[in-house]
Design an enzyme around this catalytic site. Structure first.
Site, short mmCIF file in Angstrom:
data_model
loop_
_atom_site.label_atom_id
_atom_site.label_comp_id
_atom_site.label_asym_id
_atom_site.label_seq_id
_atom_site.Cartn_x
_atom_site.Cartn_y
_atom_site.Cartn_z
N HIS A 1 2.21 15.23 3.22
CA HIS A 1 3.03 14.95 4.40
C HIS A 1 3.86 16.14 4.89
O HIS A 1 5.04 16.00 5.22
CB HIS A 1 3.97 13.77 4.12
CG HIS A 1 3.26 12.46 3.94
ND1 HIS A 1 2.07 12.16 4.53
CD2 HIS A 1 3.60 11.35 3.23
CE1 HIS A 1 1.70 10.92 4.20
NE2 HIS A 1 2.60 10.41 3.41
N HIS B 1 4.84 6.86 9.95
CA HIS B 1 4.77 6.29 8.60
C HIS B 1 5.60 5.01 8.48
O HIS B 1 6.31 4.81 7.48
CB HIS B 1 5.20 7.34 7.59
CG HIS B 1 4.59 7.20 6.24
ND1 HIS B 1 4.74 6.07 5.48
CD2 HIS B 1 3.79 8.02 5.54
CE1 HIS B 1 4.09 6.23 4.33
NE2 HIS B 1 3.48 7.40 4.36
N GLU C 1 -1.50 4.01 8.83
CA GLU C 1 -1.22 5.31 9.44
C GLU C 1 -2.47 5.84 10.14
O GLU C 1 -3.42 6.26 9.47
CB GLU C 1 -0.78 6.29 8.36
CG GLU C 1 0.38 5.81 7.51
CD GLU C 1 0.37 6.43 6.12
OE1 GLU C 1 0.19 7.65 5.99
OE2 GLU C 1 0.51 5.69 5.13
C1 GLA Z 1 1.20 7.87 2.04
C2 GLA Z 1 0.36 8.16 0.86
C3 GLA Z 1 0.84 7.41 -0.32
C4 GLA Z 1 2.31 7.67 -0.57
C5 GLA Z 1 3.11 7.37 0.67
C6 GLA Z 1 4.54 7.77 0.54
O1 GLA Z 1 0.88 6.72 2.65
O2 GLA Z 1 -1.02 7.93 1.08
O3 GLA Z 1 0.10 7.77 -1.45
O4 GLA Z 1 2.50 9.00 -0.93
O5 GLA Z 1 2.57 8.06 1.77
O6 GLA Z 1 5.12 7.28 -0.62
#
Ligand code: GLA
Length: 378
Positions: free
Chosen positions: A125, A201, A338
């Protein structure tokens, strides 16, 4: 009145539109930067609040089957909550590259790049310090005859979080006056070739943030295939059929029905990128990606996008942190859907490209449409 400028004196109507979104102070970050929060409303019951830190969706109120509104996304009542260790990217704008990059490494135009490995052993991210969720964006609310919006802008300097190129990013949230819909759109330009993958997110619980698990929510995904991963959630590079796996959501299914089959994998549940089926040939840029239904509240969410993939994450890392109004966010008490390009695309030539070049414009858009389950005819 602060919107009057010299053009107005020349006769241009630049006064703030009467229906411009409300903007309020939302405190400040630890380093003292002021944060504002914008409120967008439809006349049909949807209210969205978005703050300038991380261009983050903080609240999203939508009516249930009895017309009762509830905030359906996880988050906090103040900036300190978002700055705390408990924040797992709640509601934020995520990037420069959302999802994972294997070992934080990629090469582009003959140069090797090394990024923070903030999700050992991978990059997640957009990085550790100055990823898009952690910086304070500039914002401007607006309205027109269709509804209310707020446009966030951020210029990420060349080399920030290890990424090449100065990236100019705009995220726009828009709520039409006459529908319970939130559209989130992204634009970006760069002065050097660079990978870009942007998403929101938000963690949804359609019974209201802080309710029980989402295992009774029903989900449908418009995806015949997905990108299998290794134990660290990096795609192996193949695109496999969902047929005969717990990832088959082509027909609507309870999230909890088969999740236990995935508990002992690296994902600890659902945390997979689904490859969206091709868009039907119509004039709309949007493809239906997901339908989420909560039988308890009667709320439904339809997600449409122009992106090729959707990461379905079932909140497996939620750990019982305390959020808005002291509510507890238990393991699997929310889902993230997402819309995005595939994880680690920069290291997979067979995946749709995430490379943005100078002179090009990155554009993407996703619609979140809320409704209620229609009562069955007698
Ligand atoms: C995303 C990832 C997950 C986790 C979340 C945040 O969706 O795919 O594995 O890291 O973000 O906790």
């Amino acid at each position: 009145m602060r919107q009057i400028c010299f053009l107005a004196l020349l006769g241009f109507p630049l006064l703030a539109h009467a229906n411009d979104p409300q903007v309020d102070d939302f405190g400040s970050t630890q380093d003292g930067t002021a944060v504002e929060i914008y409120t967008l409303k439809s006349s049909t019951g949807l209210t969205a609040k978005i703050m300038t830190r991380g261009a983050t969706l903080v609240q999203l109120h939508v009516p249930d089957k009895d017309g009762k509104s509830e905030d359906v996304i996880l988050g906090w009542d103040d900036v300190a909550g978002y700055e705390s260790e408990d924040n797992q990217y709640f509601g934020c704008s995520t990037g420069r590259v959302c999802n994972r990059i294997a070992l934080g490494k990629f090469s582009l135009e003959g140069k090797e790049y090394s990024l923070a490995t903030n999700n050992e052993p991978n990059h997640l991210h957009g990085g550790a310090e100055r990823s898009l969720d952690k910086v304070v964006w500039k914002a401007k609310g607006y309205s027109n005859d269709k509804g209310q919006g707020v446009r966030f802008t951020y210029v990420s300097p060349d080399g920030e979080e290890g990424y090449p190129g100065e990236l100019k990013i705009t995220v726009t949230y828009f709520v039409p006056a006459d529908a319970n819909r939130l559209t989130i759109s992204y634009k970006a330009t760069t002065d050097k070739a660079t990978p870009v993958n942007l998403t929101n997110h938000a963690y949804f619980n359609l019974s209201g943030a802080g309710s029980d698990t989402v295992l009774d929510h029903m989900l449908q995904l418009n995806a015949d295939t997905y990108t299998p991963t290794d134990e660290t959630l990096i795609p192996t590079g193949t695109i496999d059929s969902v047929e005969g796996t717990p990832l088959d959501f082509r027909k609507i299914k309870k999230i909890g029905a088969r999740i236990e089959k995935l508990t002992n994998t690296g994902a600890l549940g659902y945390d997979h990128n689904f490859v969206l089926n091709p868009k039907p040939n119509d004039d709309s840029p949007f493809n239906l990606a997901a339908v989420l239904r909560d039988p308890a509240s009667g709320r439904t969410l339809r997600i449409s996008t122009d992106q090729p993939g959707i990461q379905f994450y079932s909140g497996n890392f939620l750990k019982g942190q305390k959020g808005k109004s002291g509510k507890t966010y238990a393991h699997r008490s929310a889902v993230c859907l997402e819309t995005q390009h595939f994880p680690d695309s920069v290291n997979h030539e067979n995946f749709p490209s995430t490379i943005l070049k100078p002179g090009e414009e990155f554009k993407s858009s996703t619609q979140l449409s809320f409704g209620i389950i229609k009562p069955k005819a007698e």
